[in-house]
Design a protein around this motif. Sequence first.
Motif, PDB file in Angstrom:
ATOM      1  N   PRO A  92      -9.038   8.001 -54.466  1.00 21.60           N
ATOM      2  CA  PRO A  92      -7.573   8.442 -53.976  1.00 21.60           C
ATOM      3  C   PRO A  92      -7.751   8.676 -52.508  1.00 21.60           C
ATOM      4  O   PRO A  92      -6.695   7.998 -51.480  1.00 21.60           O
ATOM      5  N   LEU A  93      -8.377   9.371 -51.834  1.00 22.81           N
ATOM      6  CA  LEU A  93      -8.845   9.382 -50.340  1.00 22.81           C
ATOM      7  C   LEU A  93      -8.778   8.329 -49.729  1.00 22.81           C
ATOM      8  O   LEU A  93      -8.286   8.093 -48.646  1.00 22.81           O
ATOM      9  N   THR A  94      -9.324   7.529 -50.214  1.00 22.70           N
ATOM     10  CA  THR A  94      -9.774   6.000 -49.496  1.00 22.70           C
ATOM     11  C   THR A  94      -8.389   5.323 -49.531  1.00 22.70           C
ATOM     12  O   THR A  94      -7.974   4.655 -48.638  1.00 22.70           O
ATOM     13  N   ILE A  95      -7.685   5.310 -50.795  1.00 21.78           N
ATOM     14  CA  ILE A  95      -6.503   4.431 -50.793  1.00 21.78           C
ATOM     15  C   ILE A  95      -5.341   5.068 -50.002  1.00 21.78           C
ATOM     16  O   ILE A  95      -4.762   4.450 -49.135  1.00 21.78           O
ATOM     17  N   LEU A  96      -5.407   6.399 -49.614  1.00 24.54           N
ATOM     18  CA  LEU A  96      -4.280   7.144 -48.857  1.00 24.54           C
ATOM     19  C   LEU A  96      -4.605   7.029 -47.463  1.00 24.54           C
ATOM     20  O   LEU A  96      -3.831   7.142 -46.465  1.00 24.54           O
ATOM     21  N   SER A  97      -5.930   6.287 -47.113  1.00 22.66           N
ATOM     22  CA  SER A  97      -6.146   6.111 -45.780  1.00 22.66           C
ATOM     23  C   SER A  97      -5.746   4.494 -45.230  1.00 22.66           C
ATOM     24  O   SER A  97      -6.021   4.331 -44.076  1.00 22.66           O
TER      25      SER A  97
END
Length: 446
Positions: A132-137
């Motif tokens: 999720p953190l990667t997608i949100l970046s």
Amino acid sequence: MNTEDIYQLFIQHPVISTDTRKIVPGSLFFALKGDKFDANTFAEQAIEQGAAYAIIDNPAYQLNKKYILVDDGLTALQDLARYHRKQLIIPVVGLTGTNGKTTTKELINAVLSQKFNTLATQGNLNNHIGVPLTILSINSTHEMAVIEMGANHQKEIELLCSISQPTHGLITNIGKAHLEGFGGVEGIKKGKGELYDFLSREDGSLEQGIAFVNGDDKVLMEMQQARDLKKVVMYGTNNRDNTIVGKLTENSPLLSLQWTNNSSGESHAIKTQLTGAYNLDNILAAICIGTYFELDADAINKGVEGYQPQNNRSQIKQTATNTLICDYYNANPSSMFVAIENIGKLTADRKVLILGDMFELGDESAAEHEAIIRKALATEVDERIFIGKDFLAQKWKFKGDKLKNATFHATVENAITALKFHPVKNSTVLIKGSRGMALERLVELF
């Protein structure tokens, strides 16, 4: 507050923080719970350090309007990432597998970034929080994303696919890792196969995705055929149906290879900065994906040749007297087997194996450690050093001459003491073990 409302805040504050030690001013702080901590207790500190809002799931910490209350902080983060992904109209390459995920991800990124502004998973952020953190970046400047997905139990890849929604996918291989969590090899096949399950969906909102498959791998071929994947692009070493075919031309210890695009008939030679014959499949996967996205051969070759492994994955280190193959980021029976096999094939005056315990094998641990000892004893090397209680527990099964040039140490500290008395010199040394063994402590001895 619902996901859509939180997303409006995210648009204004498009940076996510989950650690008060790394707060970015103006970010959204998500208070996540762990086994030993509850980040709700740090929400006030996050706001004081400059976070614009804190997303919390305990009303006791809701001090004012800057504290956004949700039912569950982790679920809110995952839902936000899923919502953000749906706003993005870019290819997303998702990959999983037992071994080689991170190296393959880095190779794919190195190739695709020759043409596209690409975002790839940083380090090993490949779990239910990292994805999720990667997608949100991902932001509006990115043209493509490469998302690594790890798992140690079934349904995890299914969850990560629901968040990252890959349009393209790759399973590197199926091997023996996290046997305890998956419930055996069949459980691993089912768990990793959840990526193929996602790519095979065609429900109106999602078109069927494209799978890149190692055409030489019988297990992967059976898995993709069982799901009737209609969009498959293959690579490998000898299958005539493979779009990309390659072979090693040198392994001493860095790899050189020749690859051919069967669609055009053109062949090319590459010298890499990777070691380990097992990395050939990972390299060919990256070449195949680069070819699919219409990069020319020069760009593909530049990407592969420019990639330099880090983080102690198949990484070469030269010391004053030794060549070290540092592969101690992690280990499982499958990766251990091919690493031992590879050093046996290398041309070197003197070869040494240093192997540390493998974790998370459950009831299979004893048998798998015994099998690795047998493989090491059968491999043409000059010295074998086994470290850890699991390897030591299997020593009694091997008698007399079978243990020639083999020593066992219960701990890394014991091995360090022994190596100080009997230093290794003028050798090519493979150091491999699970991350928890911390075998990097040995490097300064060489």
